[in-house]
Design a protein around this motif. Structure first.
Motif, mmCIF file in Angstrom:
data_model
loop_
_atom_site.group_PDB
_atom_site.id
_atom_site.type_symbol
_atom_site.label_atom_id
_atom_site.label_comp_id
_atom_site.label_asym_id
_atom_site.label_seq_id
_atom_site.Cartn_x
_atom_site.Cartn_y
_atom_site.Cartn_z
ATOM 1 N N ALA A 54 0.823 -1.214 0.000
ATOM 2 C CA ALA A 54 0.000 0.000 0.000
ATOM 3 C C ALA A 54 0.857 1.264 0.000
ATOM 4 C CB ALA A 54 -0.940 -0.005 1.209
ATOM 5 N N PHE A 55 2.093 1.147 0.503
ATOM 6 C CA PHE A 55 2.973 2.312 0.592
ATOM 7 C C PHE A 55 4.046 2.326 -0.489
ATOM 8 C CE2 PHE A 55 0.935 1.973 4.620
ATOM 9 C CZ PHE A 55 0.698 3.289 4.983
ATOM 10 N N ALA A 56 4.080 1.296 -1.317
ATOM 11 C CA ALA A 56 5.074 1.217 -2.383
ATOM 12 C C ALA A 56 4.866 2.370 -3.358
ATOM 13 C CB ALA A 56 4.973 -0.115 -3.107
ATOM 14 N N GLY A 57 5.928 3.029 -3.689
ATOM 15 C CA GLY A 57 5.857 4.096 -4.683
ATOM 16 C C GLY A 57 5.500 5.461 -4.129
ATOM 17 N N LEU A 58 5.240 5.581 -2.826
ATOM 18 C CA LEU A 58 4.941 6.900 -2.280
ATOM 19 C C LEU A 58 6.207 7.744 -2.232
ATOM 20 C CD1 LEU A 58 2.512 6.177 0.694
ATOM 21 C CD2 LEU A 58 1.966 6.830 -1.653
ATOM 22 N N ARG A 59 6.017 9.042 -2.358
ATOM 23 C CA ARG A 59 7.133 9.975 -2.321
ATOM 24 C C ARG A 59 7.074 10.795 -1.029
ATOM 25 N NH1 ARG A 59 4.462 10.291 -6.739
ATOM 26 N NH2 ARG A 59 3.635 12.340 -6.312
ATOM 27 N N PRO A 60 8.221 11.138 -0.461
ATOM 28 C CA PRO A 60 8.214 11.978 0.737
ATOM 29 C C PRO A 60 7.391 13.245 0.510
ATOM 30 C CG PRO A 60 10.417 11.155 0.331
ATOM 31 C CD PRO A 60 9.583 10.779 -0.871
ATOM 32 N N GLY A 61 6.605 13.588 1.521
ATOM 33 C CA GLY A 61 5.783 14.797 1.458
ATOM 34 C C GLY A 61 4.344 14.560 1.048
ATOM 35 N N GLN A 62 4.019 13.383 0.522
ATOM 36 C CA GLN A 62 2.637 13.135 0.131
ATOM 37 C C GLN A 62 1.744 13.121 1.372
ATOM 38 O OE1 GLN A 62 3.449 9.678 -2.702
ATOM 39 N NE2 GLN A 62 1.721 10.718 -3.687
ATOM 40 N N ALA A 63 0.549 13.695 1.240
ATOM 41 C CA ALA A 63 -0.408 13.766 2.348
ATOM 42 C C ALA A 63 -1.094 12.413 2.518
ATOM 43 C CB ALA A 63 -1.444 14.845 2.079
ATOM 44 N N LEU A 64 -1.072 11.907 3.759
ATOM 45 C CA LEU A 64 -1.667 10.611 4.057
ATOM 46 C C LEU A 64 -2.677 10.729 5.180
ATOM 47 C CD1 LEU A 64 1.543 8.364 4.269
ATOM 48 C CD2 LEU A 64 0.143 8.822 2.265
ATOM 49 N N VAL A 65 -3.671 9.841 5.161
ATOM 50 C CA VAL A 65 -4.533 9.602 6.303
ATOM 51 C C VAL A 65 -4.432 8.106 6.565
ATOM 52 C CG1 VAL A 65 -6.861 9.671 7.246
ATOM 53 C CG2 VAL A 65 -6.083 11.515 5.728
ATOM 54 N N ILE A 66 -3.934 7.765 7.771
ATOM 55 C CA ILE A 66 -3.706 6.372 8.141
ATOM 56 C C ILE A 66 -4.482 6.077 9.415
ATOM 57 C CG2 ILE A 66 -1.974 4.632 8.725
ATOM 58 C CD1 ILE A 66 0.138 6.407 7.443
ATOM 59 N N GLU A 67 -5.078 4.888 9.465
ATOM 60 C CA GLU A 67 -5.774 4.461 10.671
ATOM 61 C C GLU A 67 -4.931 3.435 11.404
ATOM 62 O OE1 GLU A 67 -9.613 3.108 9.424
ATOM 63 O OE2 GLU A 67 -10.262 5.135 8.931
ATOM 64 N N GLY A 68 -4.922 3.540 12.749
ATOM 65 C CA GLY A 68 -4.163 2.594 13.545
ATOM 66 C C GLY A 68 -4.545 2.641 15.007
#
Length: 183
Positions: A54-68
């Motif tokens: 799910a996180f493969a290919g993300l670039r630093p600085g991209q806005a994320l919403v993660i649940e945990g």
């Protein structure tokens, strides 16, 4: 009498992707995000390849919403920051994760060829450290050589070494990698 249930509080955390967190064996075991200047870590269950993907290919600085779910104290010592057990990636740059990571683009200059286990060239490595996988027939069709400028599109994931990404190329320099199917 009703059974008591342990409840787990699931938190939705917004932040900017910083980088992947690697296991001692080189796998991906979590991510770090910046939440308004505060480092926050999400850890995956062991062997959860889907979470890592799910996180493969993300670039630093991209806005994320993660649940945990917030992790309790560790018997190994105090954490340097808040740690959550990863539950779900809700969004990337305001979009559902599938839409956000469907295709990525990488660019650079070819510095060397890469070879399949059987010895045939199957792609190129760029000066950025990224690996463009074309399969042997795709590489032959594209005719890429050292020094060529490359812009590749396709699904990406981090290289196991932590430096760069691998892209399963669909297009290179605007040309389709796979030969068109005969109708």
């Amino acid at each position: 009498m009703p059974h008591s249930r342990d409840t787990i509080d699931i938190w939705s955390v917004e932040g900017r992707f910083q980088h992947l967190v690697y296991s001692p064996k080189g796998g991906i075991e979590g991510v770090l995000i910046d939440t308004d200047g505060v480092t926050t870590q999400f850890v995956f269950d062991r062997h959860d390849e889907a979470a890592a993907a799910a996180f493969a290919g993300l670039r630093p600085g991209q806005a994320l919403v993660i649940e945990g779910a917030e992790q309790g104290p560790s018997p190994k010592g105090d954490a340097a920051h808040t740690v959550y057990r990863f539950e779900r990636l809700d969004s990337v740059d305001g979009q559902a994760p599938e839409a956000a990571s469907a295709s990525q683009e990488i660019a650079g200059t070819v510095v060397r060829l890469n070879y399949a286990r059987h010895g045939e060239a199957n792609g190129v490595v760029l000066d950025t450290g990224d690996f463009v996988h074309t399969k042997p027939d795709g590489l032959a069709r594209l005719g890429l050589k050292i020094g060529d400028k490359v812009r590749a599109e396709g699904r990406t994931q981090p290289l196991a070494t932590g430096g760069g990404q691998v892209v399963e190329a669909v297009r290179v320099n605007g040309r389709r990698v796979a030969q068109a199917e005969a109708a």
